[in-house]
Design a protein around this motif. Structure first.
Motif, short mmCIF file in Angstrom:
data_model
loop_
_atom_site.label_atom_id
_atom_site.label_comp_id
_atom_site.label_asym_id
_atom_site.label_seq_id
_atom_site.Cartn_x
_atom_site.Cartn_y
_atom_site.Cartn_z
N VAL A 1 -15.26 3.71 -11.51
CA VAL A 1 -13.85 3.37 -11.74
C VAL A 1 -13.00 3.78 -10.54
O VAL A 1 -12.09 3.05 -10.12
CB VAL A 1 -13.35 4.05 -13.03
CG1 VAL A 1 -11.85 3.88 -13.18
CG2 VAL A 1 -14.06 3.47 -14.24
N ALA A 2 -13.30 4.96 -9.98
CA ALA A 2 -12.54 5.42 -8.81
C ALA A 2 -12.68 4.46 -7.64
O ALA A 2 -11.71 4.17 -6.93
CB ALA A 2 -13.02 6.82 -8.41
N CYS B 1 -1.48 -6.19 -6.40
CA CYS B 1 -1.14 -7.41 -5.67
C CYS B 1 -2.36 -8.04 -5.03
O CYS B 1 -2.37 -9.23 -4.73
CB CYS B 1 -0.11 -7.09 -4.58
SG CYS B 1 1.50 -6.66 -5.23
N SER B 2 -3.38 -7.22 -4.77
CA SER B 2 -4.59 -7.74 -4.15
C SER B 2 -5.43 -8.48 -5.18
O SER B 2 -5.16 -8.45 -6.38
CB SER B 2 -5.40 -6.57 -3.55
OG SER B 2 -5.63 -5.57 -4.53
N ASP B 3 -6.46 -9.14 -4.68
CA ASP B 3 -7.34 -9.91 -5.56
C ASP B 3 -8.10 -8.96 -6.48
O ASP B 3 -8.77 -8.03 -6.02
CB ASP B 3 -8.33 -10.71 -4.70
CG ASP B 3 -9.23 -11.60 -5.56
OD1 ASP B 3 -8.83 -11.93 -6.70
OD2 ASP B 3 -10.32 -11.97 -5.09
N THR B 4 -8.02 -9.20 -7.78
CA THR B 4 -8.63 -8.31 -8.77
C THR B 4 -9.78 -8.96 -9.53
O THR B 4 -10.21 -8.43 -10.54
CB THR B 4 -7.57 -7.84 -9.78
OG1 THR B 4 -7.01 -8.99 -10.45
CG2 THR B 4 -6.45 -7.07 -9.10
N HIS C 1 -9.25 0.98 -4.02
CA HIS C 1 -9.17 -0.12 -3.05
C HIS C 1 -8.11 -1.15 -3.43
O HIS C 1 -7.97 -2.17 -2.76
CB HIS C 1 -10.53 -0.81 -2.91
CG HIS C 1 -11.55 0.03 -2.20
ND1 HIS C 1 -12.31 0.96 -2.86
CD2 HIS C 1 -11.90 0.09 -0.89
CE1 HIS C 1 -13.12 1.55 -1.98
NE2 HIS C 1 -12.89 1.05 -0.79
N LEU C 2 -7.37 -0.89 -4.50
CA LEU C 2 -6.33 -1.83 -4.92
C LEU C 2 -5.05 -1.61 -4.12
O LEU C 2 -4.71 -0.48 -3.75
CB LEU C 2 -6.04 -1.67 -6.42
CG LEU C 2 -7.15 -2.05 -7.39
CD1 LEU C 2 -6.74 -1.70 -8.82
CD2 LEU C 2 -7.50 -3.52 -7.29
N SER C 3 -4.33 -2.70 -3.87
CA SER C 3 -3.01 -2.64 -3.25
C SER C 3 -1.96 -3.00 -4.29
O SER C 3 -2.17 -3.93 -5.08
CB SER C 3 -2.92 -3.61 -2.06
OG SER C 3 -3.85 -3.27 -1.07
N PHE C 4 -0.85 -2.26 -4.30
CA PHE C 4 0.16 -2.45 -5.32
C PHE C 4 1.49 -2.87 -4.71
O PHE C 4 1.85 -2.46 -3.61
CB PHE C 4 0.36 -1.15 -6.12
CG PHE C 4 -0.88 -0.71 -6.84
CD1 PHE C 4 -1.72 0.22 -6.26
CD2 PHE C 4 -1.20 -1.22 -8.09
CE1 PHE C 4 -2.88 0.64 -6.92
CE2 PHE C 4 -2.33 -0.81 -8.75
CZ PHE C 4 -3.18 0.12 -8.15
N CYS C 5 2.22 -3.70 -5.45
CA CYS C 5 3.56 -4.14 -5.04
C CYS C 5 4.58 -3.12 -5.53
O CYS C 5 4.25 -2.03 -5.97
CB CYS C 5 3.86 -5.53 -5.60
SG CYS C 5 2.66 -6.78 -5.08
N THR D 1 0.81 -1.21 0.00
CA THR D 1 0.00 0.00 0.00
C THR D 1 0.84 1.26 0.00
O THR D 1 0.31 2.35 -0.12
CB THR D 1 -0.93 0.01 1.23
OG1 THR D 1 -0.11 -0.08 2.41
CG2 THR D 1 -1.88 -1.17 1.19
N GLY D 2 2.17 1.14 0.18
CA GLY D 2 3.01 2.31 0.29
C GLY D 2 3.56 2.81 -1.03
O GLY D 2 4.52 3.58 -1.02
N VAL D 3 3.02 2.39 -2.16
CA VAL D 3 3.49 2.83 -3.47
C VAL D 3 3.14 4.30 -3.65
O VAL D 3 1.98 4.69 -3.55
CB VAL D 3 2.86 1.98 -4.59
CG1 VAL D 3 3.20 2.55 -5.95
CG2 VAL D 3 3.33 0.54 -4.49
#
Length: 324
Positions: free
Chosen positions: A171-172, A201-204, A177-181, A19-21
Motif C-alpha cells: 500500500v505504501a 491527479c496522476s494516472d491511478t 508515487h501518487l501526485s495530488f492536486c 506534488t507540493g500538497v
C-alpha cells in the motif's frame, strides 16, 4: 522558442501544484457544527471503552494461568490489534473535532492509510488463525496439545504480522508515487486508501487494479480459511450423538463466530452501502460499523459469552479486592 519556454514553465508549475500538497482535510462525519460535540463525546466514549476493554482482556489472560492456552493467546493478540486499529484513526479525529481543524499532514495521512490497512489485515489473519485453532480443538481433540504447540502458535502470530506488514508496504508503494492536486478534501474521518486514490491527479489505473487485487487476496484467503474450518467443525459436531456434546462443542467457538460475523458482516455492509449510494459521507458513516464498532464490542462478546473469561475476571476481581 518562447512558446517552448512557456510550455515548460506551465508544466513545471503544474507538477509543483500536484506534488507540493503538504496536507489533506478530513471532512469527518457531519458538517453541522451543532453535532460536533455529540460526535466528539460519542467517539471519545467508544475509544475509551475499546482501549480499556481490550486491555482488560489482555490483563485477564496474562494474569490467569488457566487461560494460558492457544485460544486465549490468540485472543490477547486480537485485543492488541483492536487497540492499535482504533488508535490509528480515532485520536486524530478527536483532536480535529476539539481544535476544529480538519487538516492532517501529507505524511500523516499516508502513514494512517498504511497503518489502517496493516492492522485491519492483521485482524483478518488472527481471526483465521483462531478459526484454525477451533478446528483442531474440535475435529482433532486428541492431537490438539501436540499440534497447537507454543512454537506453532508463536509462528502463526509471527506469520500474520509479517504478512500484514508486507501488505502495508505494498500500500505504501501505491500511495507514495501518487501526485495530488489542490483539491485534497477527504469525505471521511480518517485517510482511507480508496478515498486517497480518488484525489490523485496522476494516472491511478494501476493503483486501482492493485488495490482491488490486494483487497481480494488479503481478505478472501483468511475468510476462505475461516469458512473451511467451520465447515469441518459443523460436519464433525453433527456426527456427535450426544446433544450435550454438540452444545459444548459449539459453545467453545460461539464467541469467535460472533466476532467473525460482526467483522465481515460490517465490512460487507460498508461495501454494499458504497455501491448503492453516491454520497461519500454516508459511506463514511457506514464505515464506522467496520472500523470502530467491532473493536469496541469484541471484549463484551468474549467476556459475556465465555465461561472461562467470566471465571478469570471474578478471580482477578477477588485478588484485587483482597489487596491491603
Amino acid at each position: 522558442m518562447s512558446i517552448h519556454v512557456s510550455i515548460r514553465f506551465t508544466n513545471s508549475m503544474k507538477n509543483r501544484n500536484q506534488t507540493g500538497v503538504s496536507q489533506f482535510f478530513l471532512l469527518g462525519l457531519s458538517d453541522d457544527p451543532s453535532q460536533q460535540p455529540l460526535i466528539f463525546s460519542l467517539f471519545l466514549s467508544i475509544y475509551l471503552v475499546t482501549v480499556l476493554g481490550n486491555l482488560l482482556i489482555s490483563l485477564i489472560i496474562t494474569s490467569d494461568p488457566h487461560l494460558h492456552t492457544p485460544m486465549y493467546f490468540f485472543l490477547s493478540n486480537l485485543s492488541l490489534a483492536d487497540i492499535c486499529l482504533s488508535t490509528t484513526t480515532i485520536p486524530k479525529m478527536l483532536v480535529n473535532l476539539h481544535t476544529r481543524d480538519q487538516s492532517i499532514t501529507h505524511q500523516g495521512c499516508l502513514l494512517q492509510v498504511c497503518l489502517v490497512w496493516n492492522f485491519a489485515f492483521l485482524e483478518n489473519c488472527l481471526l483465521a488463525v483462531m478459526a484454525y485453532d477451533r478446528f483442531v480443538a474440535i475435529c482433532h481433540p486428541l492431537s490438539y496439545t501436540v499440534t497447537m504447540s507454543p512454537r506453532l502458535c508463536a509462528l502463526l502470530i509471527l506469520f500474520s504480522v509479517l504478512i500484514s506488514v508486507m501488505s502495508s508496504l505494498l500500500v505504501a508503494l501505491m500511495v507514495t508515487h501518487l501526485s495530488f492536486c489542490q483539491d485534497v478534501e477527504i469525505p471521511h474521518f480518517f485517510c482511507e486508501l480508496a478515498q486517497v486514490i480518488k484525489l490523485a491527479c496522476s494516472d491511478t489505473f494501476v493503483n486501482n487494479i492493485l488495490m482491488y487485487v490486494a483487497t481480494f487476496l488479503f481478505c478472501t484467503i483468511p475468510l476462505s480459511g475461516i469458512i473451511f474450518s467451520y465447515s469441518q467443525i459443523v460436519s464433525s459436531v453433527l456426527k456427535l450423538s450426544s446433544v450435550e456434546g454438540r452444545h459444548k462443542a459449539f459453545s467453545t467457538c460461539g464467541s469467535h463466530l460472533c466476532v467473525v460475523c460482526l467483522f465481515y458482516g460490517a465490512g460487507l455492509g460498508v461495501y454494499i452501502s458504497s455501491a448503492v449510494t453516491d454520497s461519500p459521507r454516508k459511506t463514511a458513516v457506514a464505515s464506522v460499523m467496520y472500523s470502530v464498532v467491532p473493536q469496541m464490542l469484541n471484549p463484551f462478546i468474549y467476556s459475556l459469552r465465555n465461561r472461562d473469561m467470566k471465571g478469570a475476571l471474578r478471580r482477578l476481581t477477588n485478588k484485587i479486592a483482597s489487596l491491603p
